[in-house]
Design an enzyme around this catalytic site. Structure first.
Site, PDB file in Angstrom:
ATOM      1  N   THR A  45     -22.171   1.238 -25.097  1.00 19.76           N
ATOM      2  CA  THR A  45     -22.911   2.533 -25.088  1.00 19.76           C
ATOM      3  C   THR A  45     -24.610   2.212 -25.105  1.00 19.76           C
ATOM      4  O   THR A  45     -24.942   1.150 -25.144  1.00 19.76           O
ATOM      5  CB  THR A  45     -22.731   3.286 -26.338  1.00 19.76           C
ATOM      6  OG1 THR A  45     -22.816   2.463 -27.477  1.00 19.76           O
ATOM      7  CG2 THR A  45     -21.087   3.915 -26.411  1.00 19.76           C
TER       8      THR A  45
ATOM      9  N   LYS B 231     -21.863 -19.946 -20.415  1.00 19.27           N
ATOM     10  CA  LYS B 231     -22.170 -18.691 -20.865  1.00 19.27           C
ATOM     11  C   LYS B 231     -21.137 -18.403 -22.024  1.00 19.27           C
ATOM     12  O   LYS B 231     -19.759 -18.783 -21.910  1.00 19.27           O
ATOM     13  CB  LYS B 231     -22.331 -17.414 -19.889  1.00 19.27           C
ATOM     14  CG  LYS B 231     -21.097 -17.118 -19.210  1.00 19.27           C
ATOM     15  CD  LYS B 231     -19.949 -16.230 -19.861  1.00 19.27           C
ATOM     16  CE  LYS B 231     -21.041 -14.887 -20.326  1.00 19.27           C
ATOM     17  NZ  LYS B 231     -19.677 -13.878 -21.218  1.00 19.27           N
TER      18      LYS B 231
ATOM     19  N   THR C 181     -14.087 -15.031 -23.313  1.00 15.88           N
ATOM     20  CA  THR C 181     -14.873 -15.295 -22.050  1.00 15.88           C
ATOM     21  C   THR C 181     -15.911 -16.299 -22.461  1.00 15.88           C
ATOM     22  O   THR C 181     -17.013 -15.880 -23.107  1.00 15.88           O
ATOM     23  CB  THR C 181     -15.429 -14.107 -21.193  1.00 15.88           C
ATOM     24  OG1 THR C 181     -14.400 -13.289 -20.806  1.00 15.88           O
ATOM     25  CG2 THR C 181     -16.281 -14.407 -20.228  1.00 15.88           C
TER      26      THR C 181
ATOM     27  N   GLU D 194     -22.312 -13.769 -30.999  1.00 13.59           N
ATOM     28  CA  GLU D 194     -22.956 -12.483 -31.291  1.00 13.59           C
ATOM     29  C   GLU D 194     -23.062 -12.322 -32.712  1.00 13.59           C
ATOM     30  O   GLU D 194     -22.156 -12.435 -33.392  1.00 13.59           O
ATOM     31  CB  GLU D 194     -22.008 -11.355 -30.895  1.00 13.59           C
ATOM     32  CG  GLU D 194     -21.707 -11.437 -29.312  1.00 13.59           C
ATOM     33  CD  GLU D 194     -20.549 -10.510 -28.645  1.00 13.59           C
ATOM     34  OE1 GLU D 194     -20.499 -10.523 -27.656  1.00 13.59           O
ATOM     35  OE2 GLU D 194     -19.613 -10.043 -29.465  1.00 13.59           O
TER      36      GLU D 194
ATOM     37  N   ASN E 123     -20.739  -5.229 -31.568  1.00 10.68           N
ATOM     38  CA  ASN E 123     -19.487  -4.943 -30.722  1.00 10.68           C
ATOM     39  C   ASN E 123     -18.959  -3.504 -30.883  1.00 10.68           C
ATOM     40  O   ASN E 123     -18.068  -3.164 -30.351  1.00 10.68           O
ATOM     41  CB  ASN E 123     -18.391  -5.835 -31.224  1.00 10.68           C
ATOM     42  CG  ASN E 123     -18.573  -7.255 -30.599  1.00 10.68           C
ATOM     43  OD1 ASN E 123     -18.419  -7.196 -29.283  1.00 10.68           O
ATOM     44  ND2 ASN E 123     -18.822  -8.184 -31.313  1.00 10.68           N
TER      45      ASN E 123
ATOM     46  N   THR F 261     -23.821 -12.672 -20.290  1.00 15.19           N
ATOM     47  CA  THR F 261     -23.815 -11.240 -20.974  1.00 15.19           C
ATOM     48  C   THR F 261     -24.477 -10.875 -22.165  1.00 15.19           C
ATOM     49  O   THR F 261     -25.434 -10.364 -22.208  1.00 15.19           O
ATOM     50  CB  THR F 261     -22.004 -10.908 -21.058  1.00 15.19           C
ATOM     51  OG1 THR F 261     -21.681 -12.031 -21.845  1.00 15.19           O
ATOM     52  CG2 THR F 261     -21.230 -10.996 -19.801  1.00 15.19           C
TER      53      THR F 261
END
Lengths: 419, 419
Positions: free
Chosen positions: B419, B178, B196, B282, B414, B152
């Site tokens: 968007t 992942k 996740t 991230e 995040n 992702t």
């Protein structure tokens, strides 16, 4: 109940002062003193962090007799994890205050807030206590100075005062508070329970100490213990109430109508101060109210509200004005395992009964998504105040938590706190 | 044990493929398929989030017989909180895969990862299954494609393969994983426990299913359940191991030397995949190893390590290259209340016995600060890898957690996820 002007010196018989003693490099005010003209009943709740600042351990000892008459507070240094020297410095602050005010050492309380693990610049503090004591007054200016002197990363001064009538007598409560980061309070009477936030309440009410303690605990659990900025519990959190009885009202006891009046005034003060901390939270651009409804127990409702409000993913979505409600629902499910904050093991959640509202728009009804217009959700999330309601559909208990977004500003402030 | 090239198709008898079916707007790969030539023993751990994605509930049912032969995975959509339609779509994915591969429906597993609360674009998926099946191969390229298709916000492909010898026979294990956000796994066999993240392991070892389960649980607790990116547990986490026995080794049973060899290979794979998730977290700019030493119990050690690694304040300090160790110590104290992640109520911490090391520099020794040279601490904190050791001085249990910093990048990613 009506709000009146002023802060901690609004009740009769309290004087205060706040000056700069040189702990803060900015040369802003960093040392506050509050004294009562007569001995006060005192009750307090403290951080339940196992690592407690010297002042917390010191006050736990001082308050065994539930009495106080003076409180000295420094900002810019938490005096925490400073070894034996830390406690010696706290004792010195109290002793010096005692000598210069004439108040017995046993009746002096100490609070510190700021960086952890650095020795307190005790010489600077001691050198400043004489002018601090000399400048004690009972007016709105000094109460503001004291409220400024307890600030760290706060941008706004937090003070409030209210007046109620008890049996025809005017009774006043005043308060000052600080807090903007390391905010996830869970305070209990014996310091066994989460935040750095400080709140000091003065009142001239005559109130039974047991009634005062009951009001303190109840109001703390509904307000300060239900706010979170960054899920990090401080080593220094405390709320102290001191009552000197100068209003000469008929003594307030639990169960009475007068108690209810007093309690509502105290809860109002706590709520306003707690919300002021969230509005002033480090880097915050949003104020979020998170309601949990129809939980199986009050503990479940509180624990799910505060844990959901603590999620970094939920909070970055607020910052991004992104109505990403899936993150909220996922966090409710994850939070059911129980929380440190609540001391509670497990909360009941049934995804099939879960209803979720953003503002007044239902996005999930009993486990099934509702696909409302994205535009109306986007509009809601662009506002400064956001209301979320999580309806568990299981019982009849409700709770509300307050939080802010997790912004670029928060990261900048905390990546550069000491530099 | 030696690392070999490749991933999930490195063991004998496994084929894979990964293609783009149009769920991701970027038109990147988003649908993966893994099949074994023969029926496999299968064991799995799942998220303990109460809100579970359809695929988690589906697999819990499918794995009652501990068998599998095929796994289909989509990224870009978690198919979670999608009501009854969600489960229908999961079943459709399995049914379509079954029809086209000829593998019984009862032996097909499904995994989904991505945004929560949006319906799965099932038509796109079903239309892509025929070419997906047609392209099944056993080579390094397809295993890479499959590993890409489960990503992702990941930037790096996560795959690994190792080879061991059991009684003279070559045995291989392969894996793909992942995860980059919503990472705070706590997975258990029955899905009653936190992430996740997905990890799928293939092996051609012949191993007793009880031994496989034991190895899975032990290695999960030491690795995946000890990483955190943002303290947010996902609704979709799962680790699945499938063994087809093609290596024809003497069956591996618990307690044997062969089991130990197999276990170490599995732990190595899990550790590498777990650490790869943290490296790829991230917005991360730092890789932090947090060791807790000399705790009273293994649960205490694990719970304190993961909770301390979860602190936003500690993590922003890493981002700011600020050796603000007071925040670390404060968090250790706050974490002692117990954690959701560990399912553990309370951990013993005594501030007077607490020793804290940044790299090899002791900053706190048995509760007293050591004032090392600030310049050496600053140097340590400017590195990409940071090692922290918290010595509780209470017992003989140790644990290690891995985390990253909380950066401006994390907030940006995040705040703008959808968007």
């Amino acid at each position: 109940m009506k709000e009146i002007r002023g802060g901690i010196t609004a009740p009769m018989g309290f004087r205060a002062n706040g000056i700069a003693c040189g702990i803060k490099k900015s040369n802003k005010r960093d040392l506050a003193l509050l004294v009562s003209d007569s001995l006060c009943d005192a009750v307090a709740v403290f951080t339940t962090n196992r690592v407690k600042a010297s002042c917390v351990n010191f006050n736990l000892g001082q308050l065994k007799n539930n009495r106080t008459q003076a409180l000295i507070v420094n900002s810019g240094n938490a005096n925490c994890l400073t070894g034996q020297r830390g406690m010696r410095d706290t004792v010195k602050m109290a002793a010096m205050t005692s000598r210069l005010t004439g108040i017995p050492k046993g009746n002096v309380l100490v609070a510190s807030t700021g960086v952890i693990g650095e020795p307190l610049p005790i010489k600077k503090i001691c050198a400043a206590i004489p002018p601090l004591v000399k400048g004690l007054k009972q007016n709105r200016q000094v109460s503001r100075h004291a409220a400024q002197a307890i600030m760290t990363t706060d941008r706004q001064i937090k003070e409030i005062a209210v007046q109620i009538e008890i049996d025809g007598k005017k009774v006043r409560l005043g308060a000052m508070a600080k807090g903007a980061g390391m905010i996830h309070p869970h305070m209990t009477l014996n310091g066994k329970g989460h935040a750095t936030m400080l709140c000091f309440v003065t009142t001239d009410a005559r109130i039974d100490p047991r009634a005062l303690k009951k009001a303190l605990v109840e109001a703390t659990h509904k307000t300060f213990n239900m706010i979170t900025v960054d899920s990090d519990q401080s080593t220094n959190d405390m709320v102290i109430i001191a009552s000197n009885g100068r209003a000469k009202n008929k003594i307030i006891r639990t169960g009475s109508f007068a108690y209810r009046k007093f309690y509502l005034a105290l809860e109002h003060i706590f709520l306003k101060m707690a919300q002021a901390i969230v509005w002033d939270a480090e880097g915050a651009t949003k104020f979020v109210t998170l309601n949990v409804r129809n939980a199986s127990s009050l503990n479940d409702a509180r624990s799910l509200a505060i844990m959901t409000a603590s999620s970094s993913l939920v909070k970055t979505a607020f910052f991004g004005c992104d109505p990403n409600w899936g993150r909220i629902a996922a966090r409710v499910g994850a939070s059911s395992h129980g929380t440190a904050a609540s001391g509670h093991a497990e909360a009941k959640v049934d995804p099939k009964r879960l209803t979720l509202k953003l503002g007044n728009v239902t996005v999930l009804r009993r486990g099934a998504p509702c696909s409302p217009a994205q535009s109306s959700l986007n509009r809601l999330f662009r506002k400064k105040r956001i209301n979320i309601t999580v309806d568990l559909g299981l019982g009849r208990y409700h709770a509300t938590a307050w939080t802010c977004d997790l912004s670029l500003g928060y990261v900048k402030i905390n990546a550069n706190y000491r530099t």
